[in-house]
Design a protein around this motif. Structure first.
Motif, PDB file in Angstrom:
ATOM      1  N   ASP A  64       3.746 -57.558 -35.814  1.00 56.86           N
ATOM      2  CA  ASP A  64       2.711 -56.533 -35.898  1.00 56.86           C
ATOM      3  C   ASP A  64       1.358 -57.246 -36.032  1.00 56.86           C
ATOM      4  O   ASP A  64       1.180 -58.055 -36.948  1.00 56.86           O
ATOM      5  CB  ASP A  64       2.982 -55.653 -37.123  1.00 56.86           C
ATOM      6  N   CYS A  65       0.439 -56.940 -35.134  1.00 58.16           N
ATOM      7  CA  CYS A  65      -0.840 -57.674 -35.131  1.00 58.16           C
ATOM      8  C   CYS A  65      -1.546 -57.583 -36.479  1.00 58.16           C
ATOM      9  O   CYS A  65      -2.216 -58.517 -36.897  1.00 58.16           O
ATOM     10  CB  CYS A  65      -1.743 -57.198 -33.997  1.00 58.16           C
TER      11      CYS A  65
ATOM     12  N   PRO B  67      -4.372 -51.158 -26.629  1.00 58.38           N
ATOM     13  CA  PRO B  67      -3.462 -50.667 -27.675  1.00 58.38           C
ATOM     14  C   PRO B  67      -2.568 -49.553 -27.163  1.00 58.38           C
ATOM     15  O   PRO B  67      -2.851 -48.950 -26.126  1.00 58.38           O
ATOM     16  CB  PRO B  67      -4.441 -50.113 -28.725  1.00 58.38           C
TER      17      PRO B  67
ATOM     18  N   TRP C 135       7.265 -47.672 -28.033  1.00 63.52           N
ATOM     19  CA  TRP C 135       6.209 -48.625 -28.384  1.00 63.52           C
ATOM     20  C   TRP C 135       4.838 -47.959 -28.457  1.00 63.52           C
ATOM     21  O   TRP C 135       3.873 -48.580 -28.896  1.00 63.52           O
ATOM     22  CB  TRP C 135       6.155 -49.772 -27.356  1.00 63.52           C
TER      23      TRP C 135
ATOM     24  N   PRO D  70      -1.446 -47.994 -33.937  1.00 62.89           N
ATOM     25  CA  PRO D  70      -1.344 -48.723 -35.212  1.00 62.89           C
ATOM     26  C   PRO D  70      -2.623 -48.536 -36.039  1.00 62.89           C
ATOM     27  O   PRO D  70      -3.647 -49.179 -35.771  1.00 62.89           O
ATOM     28  CB  PRO D  70      -1.188 -50.187 -34.768  1.00 62.89           C
TER      29      PRO D  70
ATOM     30  N   GLU E 254       1.586 -51.920 -17.850  1.00 63.19           N
ATOM     31  CA  GLU E 254       0.927 -53.181 -17.490  1.00 63.19           C
ATOM     32  C   GLU E 254      -0.397 -52.915 -16.769  1.00 63.19           C
ATOM     33  O   GLU E 254      -0.484 -52.067 -15.891  1.00 63.19           O
ATOM     34  CB  GLU E 254       1.863 -53.979 -16.574  1.00 63.19           C
ATOM     35  N   LYS E 255      -1.431 -53.662 -17.153  1.00 62.08           N
ATOM     36  CA  LYS E 255      -2.730 -53.525 -16.505  1.00 62.08           C
ATOM     37  C   LYS E 255      -2.840 -54.552 -15.377  1.00 62.08           C
ATOM     38  O   LYS E 255      -2.291 -55.654 -15.482  1.00 62.08           O
ATOM     39  CB  LYS E 255      -3.854 -53.766 -17.514  1.00 62.08           C
TER      40      LYS E 255
ATOM     41  N   SER F 115       4.591 -56.961 -30.618  1.00 54.98           N
ATOM     42  CA  SER F 115       5.551 -56.600 -31.668  1.00 54.98           C
ATOM     43  C   SER F 115       6.970 -56.414 -31.138  1.00 54.98           C
ATOM     44  O   SER F 115       7.914 -56.365 -31.925  1.00 54.98           O
ATOM     45  CB  SER F 115       5.094 -55.319 -32.372  1.00 54.98           C
TER      46      SER F 115
END
Ligand SMILES: C[S@@+](CC[C@H](N)C(=O)[O-])C[C@H]1O[C@@H](n2cnc3c(N)ncnc32)[C@H](O)[C@@H]1O
Length: 275
Positions: free
Chosen positions: A18-19, A37, A46, A50, A189-190, A235
């Motif tokens: 977790d960032c 995010p 997912w 957060p 995905e970007k 994560s």
């Protein structure tokens, strides 16, 4: 506590976790962040916003810093309080070929996503570099250039000159890239072209960029190919494994390409089709 890398090659380092827990343990300070995010808008496991991640990122960045963040208008409006202390810089619009979200008759099919740049400190103290796009015919009036960041002032021209290029636009240029949805390594995905432009804009060569939501590792690959260093945090171990595979491919590509940071290396990467 200093976190243990999941993978590193000395240039790019990936942490699994977790960032918000990993970030306080970082020993090196990134100069900028490119974040994508979870928007918290779907039922994907997912896709959970957060709480507090912007503050956690802010704690590790310098006093003057850039934070590019992908998101929808709904996300930015609902979560505006998270960006307290950050100023609006600019925005880029990524136009997708395919829409996202549920198709219903009472809403438009959304074929775009925003990336907002937030910043703190003085805008002109930050690194800004858009790769100019080539145009066949420039039309415009001669005018003095706008105020530039300190590192860009030296040697700048006093008048506009047609050199066959122009400053990229917020919607067209690399922001218009094909969607990788459905054929990509990550459901969200970007495109590498979009992310590369943001990494380049906000970091000088050799600098360290942070992606706290690495996904399939697009920011990390972009950083490597642009001659930047990167820290990524993810994560979900399923995605972390995909990132490692992708970075190992990028390393091979990088080795055979021109020196890191050249357009040729980036263009080569753009040819890479998702598996
Ligand atoms: C929108 S995706 C990022 C996609 C990425 N930009 C790409 O191009 O592949 C967001 C990612 O953040 C991860 N994630 C969600 N919450 C997290 C957290 N608290 N810390 C780190 N990663 C998280 C998710 O597993 C997901 O892979």
């Amino acid at each position: 506590m200093t976190p243990t890398p999941y993978w590193t090659d000395g240039t790019v380092t990936l942490y699994l976790g977790d960032c918000r827990e990993v970030l306080p343990g970082l020993t090196e300070q990134p100069v900028a962040c490119v974040a994508d995010p979870p928007y918290g808008e779907t039922i994907a496991d997912w896709d959970v916003w957060p709480d507090g991640w912007v503050a956690a990122v802010g704690d590790v960045l310098p006093a003057s810093a850039s934070l590019w963040c992908f998101g929808s208008a709904r996300m930015f409006l609902d979560r505006a309080y998270e960006f307290a202390g950050w100023k609006y810089g600019q925005e880029a619009l990524w136009v997708k070929h395919n829409g996202s979200g549920p198709t219903s008759r009472d809403r438009l099919v959304r074929v775009h996503e925003w990336a907002y740049q937030w910043y703190r400190g003085r805008w002109t103290d930050l690194h800004h570099e858009w790769e100019r796009e080539r145009v066949t015919a420039n039309r415009g009036t001669a005018r003095k250039p706008a105020r530039a960041a300190a590192h860009q002032r030296e040697g700048r021209q006093n008048a506009w000159a047609d050199d066959g290029t122009r400053q990229p636009r917020s919607v067209a240029h690399v922001i218009h890239a094909p969607s990788v949805r459905g054929k990509g390594r990550h459901p969200d995905e970007k495109p590498l072209a979009v992310v590369s432009a943001l990494v380049r804009e906000s970091t000088p060569p050799g600098a360290l960029v942070l992606d706290p939501f690495a996904g399939s590792g697009t920011t990390l690959v972009a950083a490597r190919l642009l001659g930047r260093r990167a820290i990524g945090i993810e994560s979900d171990e399923r995605f972390a494994e995909i990132i490692v595979q992708r970075l190992e491919q990028a390393t091979l590509l990088d080795r055979d390409a021109q020196p890191a940071g050249t357009t040729t290396a980036v263009q080569a990467a753009l040819l890479e089709e998702p598996a």
